[in-house]
Design a protein around this motif. Structure first.
Motif, PDB file in Angstrom:
ATOM      1  N   LYS A  33     -18.569 -40.349  42.433  1.00 13.06           N
ATOM      2  CA  LYS A  33     -17.348 -41.004  41.937  1.00 13.06           C
ATOM      3  C   LYS A  33     -16.338 -41.203  43.060  1.00 13.06           C
ATOM      4  N   ALA A  34     -16.346 -40.310  44.034  1.00 18.11           N
ATOM      5  CA  ALA A  34     -15.462 -40.486  45.185  1.00 18.11           C
ATOM      6  C   ALA A  34     -15.812 -41.768  45.936  1.00 18.11           C
ATOM      7  N   THR A  51     -16.350 -34.633  48.475  1.00 16.21           N
ATOM      8  CA  THR A  51     -15.683 -35.934  48.366  1.00 16.21           C
ATOM      9  C   THR A  51     -15.091 -36.400  49.695  1.00 16.21           C
ATOM     10  N   PHE A 107     -12.253 -40.554  34.648  1.00 16.61           N
ATOM     11  CA  PHE A 107     -12.578 -41.544  35.675  1.00 16.61           C
ATOM     12  C   PHE A 107     -12.203 -42.927  35.161  1.00 16.61           C
ATOM     13  N   ALA A 166     -14.637 -44.794  43.928  1.00 12.00           N
ATOM     14  CA  ALA A 166     -13.189 -44.960  44.051  1.00 12.00           C
ATOM     15  C   ALA A 166     -12.812 -45.493  45.422  1.00 12.00           C
ATOM     16  N   VAL A 173      -7.907 -36.661  45.152  1.00 12.60           N
ATOM     17  CA  VAL A 173      -8.809 -35.736  44.452  1.00 12.60           C
ATOM     18  C   VAL A 173      -8.019 -34.488  44.077  1.00 12.60           C
ATOM     19  N   ILE A 185     -12.376 -37.702  39.489  1.00 16.33           N
ATOM     20  CA  ILE A 185     -13.341 -37.625  40.593  1.00 16.33           C
ATOM     21  C   ILE A 185     -13.888 -36.208  40.651  1.00 16.33           C
TER      22      ILE A 185
END
Length: 237
Positions: free
Chosen positions: A199-200, A226, A170, A203, A212, A194
Motif C-alpha cells: 500500500k505504501a 514502507t 486505505f 500511495a 505513515v 498504509i
C-alpha cells in the motif's frame, strides 16, 4: 515561499507520531533511524503541551527533521524544525478553516516563526475518523468535488500543501492520482490505511509525500518496510 518549501519539498516518506499514544524507546529508535525523510508529530485528540514536549524531546536525540502539526493552541510547542497549520477544506464549520486559527494568531502571531510555518489544506475523507467527526468534514467527495477542492486550495488559495487524509482506512488512489495531476504549486500529502510495503507503493505512485502513522503502533516491522517501498517509486508527475 521558497523558505517555507525548503524543508518539506523533497519529502517522500514521513512517519507520523501521536503524542497521545505510547511508543517505547526501542521502537522510537527504529522509526527515527529508519531512513524516513521526517517525523511529523500530531493527533486529533488528547494532544497537550506536556505530551508534545515529551515526544519532541525524545525525537530530538536523532538527526531526522521533526515537524509539528498544530491542531490546538495547547500543542503549540517551540523547538520543532517546521510547523504545519491545518485548514480543513471540506467542512462547513468555519471555525476549522479560519476561526480557531484566527484566535490563535491573536495570541501568538508575533511569536510564530513564519519562515518555518506553512498552511496545510486538509481533505478529511474517512467519515468514521475522529478528525472527521470533530470537524464535521464532508467525507463523501466524488471526482468533481475533489477537482473543485484542489482548484480552490492550489490555484485560488495557493496553499503550499494539500493533505488527503483517510485516517484509518486505505483511500481511493484514483482520486489521489487525480489530485496530484491537478496541483500546480502545492505538494500533495497522502495518509491513511498504509499497513505495509504494498500500500505504501500504491500511495507513492499517487501522491508526492506518503504519511505513515497507525501501523507504527500496530506492526512496527511492517511500518519499517514502507520506507524502502516509497523510496523505490518515482515521484508522480
Amino acid at each position: 515561499m521558497e523558505l517555507q518549501q525548503a524543508i518539506y519539498k523533497d519529502w517522500r516518506h514521513v512517519f507520523k507520531l501521536d503524542p497521545d499514544r505510547e511508543i517505547s524507546d526501542e521502537h522510537l529508535d527504529a522509526v527515527c533511524m529508519s531512513g524516513t525523510d521526517a517525523i511529523l508529530v500530531g493527533g486529533s485528540t488528547g494532544v497537550t503541551f506536556d505530551n508534545t514536549v515529551d515526544l519532541m524531546s525524545r525525537i530530538r536525540r536523532y538527526e531526522v527533521p521533526c515537524a509539528l502539526e498544530v491542531s490546538s493552541e495547547e500543542a503549540a510547542v517551540p523547538g520543532f524544525d517546521h510547523y504545519f497549520i491545518p485548514l480543513v477544506l471540506n467542512t462547513d464549520r468555519a471555525e476549522w478553516l479560519a476561526g480557531r486559527q484566527i484566535g490563535a494568531l491573536r495570541k501568538f502571531g508575533a511569536f510564530i516563526p513564519w519562515e518555518n510555518t506553512a498552511a496545510e489544506g486538509y481533505l478529511i475523507l474517512n467519515g468514521d475518523a475522529e478528525a472527521a467527526k470533530l470537524t464535521g468534514a464532508c467525507s463523501t467527495l466524488d471526482a468533481e468535488d475533489i477537482t473543485a477542492h484542489i482548484y480552490m486550495a492550489d490555484r485560488l488559495m495557493h496553499l503550499p500543501i494539500i493533505y488527503m487524509e483517510y485516517s484509518g482506512k486505505f483511500g481511493d488512489m484514483a482520486l489521489v492520482k487525480q489530485a496530484s495531476r491537478l496541483v500546480t504549486g502545492a505538494r500533495l500529502f497522502y495518509g491513511g490505511g498504509i499497513d505495509g510495503a504494498d500500500k505504501a507503493r500504491q500511495a507513492a505512485e499517487a501522491a508526492h509525500t506518503v504519511i505513515v502513522g497507525n501501523v507504527i503502533y500496530d506492526d512496527l516491522e511492517a511500518a519499517l518496510t514502507t520506507v524502502t517501498a516509497v523510496s523505490e517509486v518515482p515521484v508522480p508527475k
